[in-house]
Design a protein around this motif. Structure first.
Motif, PDB file in Angstrom:
ATOM      1  N   UNK A 266     -39.527  15.436  -9.614  1.00  0.00           N
ATOM      2  CA  UNK A 266     -41.006  15.533  -9.054  1.00  0.00           C
ATOM      3  C   UNK A 266     -41.952  16.021 -10.175  1.00  0.00           C
ATOM      4  N   UNK A 267     -42.096  15.326 -11.259  1.00  0.00           N
ATOM      5  CA  UNK A 267     -42.814  16.022 -12.430  1.00  0.00           C
ATOM      6  C   UNK A 267     -43.651  14.716 -12.868  1.00  0.00           C
ATOM      7  N   UNK A 268     -45.024  15.327 -13.045  1.00  0.00           N
ATOM      8  CA  UNK A 268     -45.751  14.408 -13.805  1.00  0.00           C
ATOM      9  C   UNK A 268     -46.099  14.325 -15.169  1.00  0.00           C
ATOM     10  N   UNK A 269     -45.894  13.288 -15.730  1.00  0.00           N
ATOM     11  CA  UNK A 269     -45.708  13.426 -17.251  1.00  0.00           C
ATOM     12  C   UNK A 269     -46.964  13.103 -18.060  1.00  0.00           C
ATOM     13  N   UNK A 270     -47.502  13.821 -19.094  1.00  0.00           N
ATOM     14  CA  UNK A 270     -48.552  13.424 -19.879  1.00  0.00           C
ATOM     15  C   UNK A 270     -47.953  13.425 -21.299  1.00  0.00           C
ATOM     16  N   UNK A 275     -46.885  17.209 -22.509  1.00  0.00           N
ATOM     17  CA  UNK A 275     -47.244  18.013 -21.017  1.00  0.00           C
ATOM     18  C   UNK A 275     -46.651  17.545 -19.567  1.00  0.00           C
ATOM     19  N   UNK A 276     -45.960  18.529 -18.990  1.00  0.00           N
ATOM     20  CA  UNK A 276     -45.444  18.379 -17.626  1.00  0.00           C
ATOM     21  C   UNK A 276     -46.249  18.739 -16.500  1.00  0.00           C
ATOM     22  N   UNK A 277     -46.238  18.510 -15.406  1.00  0.00           N
ATOM     23  CA  UNK A 277     -46.939  19.088 -14.174  1.00  0.00           C
ATOM     24  C   UNK A 277     -45.958  19.177 -13.152  1.00  0.00           C
ATOM     25  N   UNK A 278     -45.441  20.412 -12.644  1.00  0.00           N
ATOM     26  CA  UNK A 278     -44.716  20.680 -11.736  1.00  0.00           C
ATOM     27  C   UNK A 278     -45.230  21.065 -10.496  1.00  0.00           C
ATOM     28  N   UNK A 279     -45.322  20.559  -9.322  1.00  0.00           N
ATOM     29  CA  UNK A 279     -45.932  20.875  -7.986  1.00  0.00           C
ATOM     30  C   UNK A 279     -45.328  22.398  -7.634  1.00  0.00           C
ATOM     31  N   UNK A 280     -46.101  23.346  -7.203  1.00  0.00           N
ATOM     32  CA  UNK A 280     -45.680  24.786  -7.043  1.00  0.00           C
ATOM     33  C   UNK A 280     -46.903  25.243  -6.439  1.00  0.00           C
ATOM     34  N   UNK A 281     -46.393  26.368  -5.537  1.00  0.00           N
ATOM     35  CA  UNK A 281     -47.352  27.216  -5.010  1.00  0.00           C
ATOM     36  C   UNK A 281     -47.811  28.245  -5.591  1.00  0.00           C
ATOM     37  N   UNK A 282     -47.421  28.510  -6.752  1.00  0.00           N
ATOM     38  CA  UNK A 282     -47.741  29.523  -7.807  1.00  0.00           C
ATOM     39  C   UNK A 282     -46.865  30.931  -7.591  1.00  0.00           C
TER      40      UNK A 282
END
Length: 335
Positions: A266-270, A275-282
């Motif tokens: 469940x990671x978005x790639x650039x 760079x990788x974007x991982x969903x998170x509530x922080x």
């Protein structure tokens, strides 16, 4: 809730004290227009409470009712422990109100405005002059005290307006959009004044159009929409209601980037930015989990940033406004 039972806030030592403001089932209509549709508000003493909402949502109506200027259609309402219906005079003695439009009389001086307010509070001339002088100094208006208020800047008029509100030493202050029309420097000055008031034990009920203002000042925030409370909580609690938070990992080593991208789900790639974007509530828990995973996999990210939704996102999501929120995301960087 029966009127004989007062909602309470819990102090750190375990004692319970009445809320500074309590409104249970507050209703108000004008003809067929329902402005407040049974809202509940509880505001602990010595805190800042912010009421947000679109224009016409009923924020000013709520302030007018709780400050005894307008009568509610229904509701169990208490301010400073006094029943709003049966003891409005006691409520008036405990509160101060600064409305959207300044109550300053531009034809007389700043000092004369203060002394006029002292007369309205039935202070003696000697006491009135003492209180006026102290407040003018506190709000950095001493040098301008003998000048007509019409010559004051917008920020000075607003400071004088709040100084006049404090003449009666209120325990609860209603500030209805106090910084509307002020320049950024004057807004920040006003924020400092509000913080000082709360430090001295005053409770502040704030309505504002500026979401950053609520984020900066308020202990709790309620979003009013279509006559109802759409959500209430701390700024952080409200932000967690809205999806879109994520953790961004940036790499300088292509091999480390591709290893992380292959292993993470469940990671978005650039690929261009590595760079990788991982969903998170922080949350701290999720951040620790990501860092532990990187350590166990022997992968080192060169930069980690945590992005969380801001109050703009919350406001537009809860009020159904189709105007897009501007991205003012908070960011924490770990290298």
């Amino acid at each position: 809730m029966p009127s004989s039972v007062m909602p309470t806030s819990r102090k750190g030592d375990g004692r319970s004290l009445p809320d500074a403001v309590s409104a249970i089932g507050l209703r108000k209509s004008y003809g067929d227009k329902v402005v407040l549709d049974g809202i509940d508000l509880r505001i602990p003493a010595g805190t800042v409470f912010a009421l947000l909402g679109p224009n016409g949502a009923g924020k000013t109506t709520a302030v007018k009712i709780l400050s005894t200027l307008v009568t509610a259609d229904a509701g169990d309402l208490h301010v400073d422990g006094h029943d709003l219906t049966t003891d409005p005079q006691a409520v008036r003695a405990a509160i101060g109100v600064t409305g959207q439009f300044s109550a300053v009389d531009g034809l007389i001086t700043g000092e004369e405005n203060m002394l006029l307010m002292a007369d309205l509070h039935h202070l003696s001339k000697q006491e009135g002059r003492r209180v006026a002088a102290e407040l003018l100094e506190r709000f950095d208006l001493t040098d301008a005290a003998s000048k007509p208020a019409s010559t004051y800047s917008g920020g000075m008029k607003r400071r004088l307006d709040i100084a006049m509100t404090l003449v009666g030493n209120p325990r609860i202050i209603f500030l209805d959009e106090p910084t509307t029309g002020l320049d950024p420097r004057s807004r920040h000055t006003m924020w400092g004044i509000i913080r000082t008031l709360v430090t001295s034990g005053v409770t502040v009920f704030l309505t504002t159009q500026y979401l950053d203002e609520a984020d900066e000042l308020a202990d709790r925030i309620a979003v009013l929409n279509n006559g109802r409370i759409a959500a209430e909580g701390t700024a952080d609690e409200l932000k967690r209601l809205i999806p879109g938070g994520h953790v961004r990992l940036r790499f300088t080593d292509p091999a480390a980037y591709h290893s992380a991208a292959s292993a993470l789900e469940e990671v978005s790639r650039d690929d261009d930015a590595l760079a990788l974007q991982i969903p998170s509530d922080g949350s701290q828990r999720e951040l620790r989990s990501i860092l532990d995973w990187l350590d166990s996999a022997g992968i080192e990210a060169d930069e980690l940033t945590v992005h969380t939704p801001d109050l703009d996102d919350v406001f537009f999501a809860l009020t159904g406004n189709d105007q897009p929120a501007q991205p003012h995301q908070s960011k924490e960087t770990v290298r």
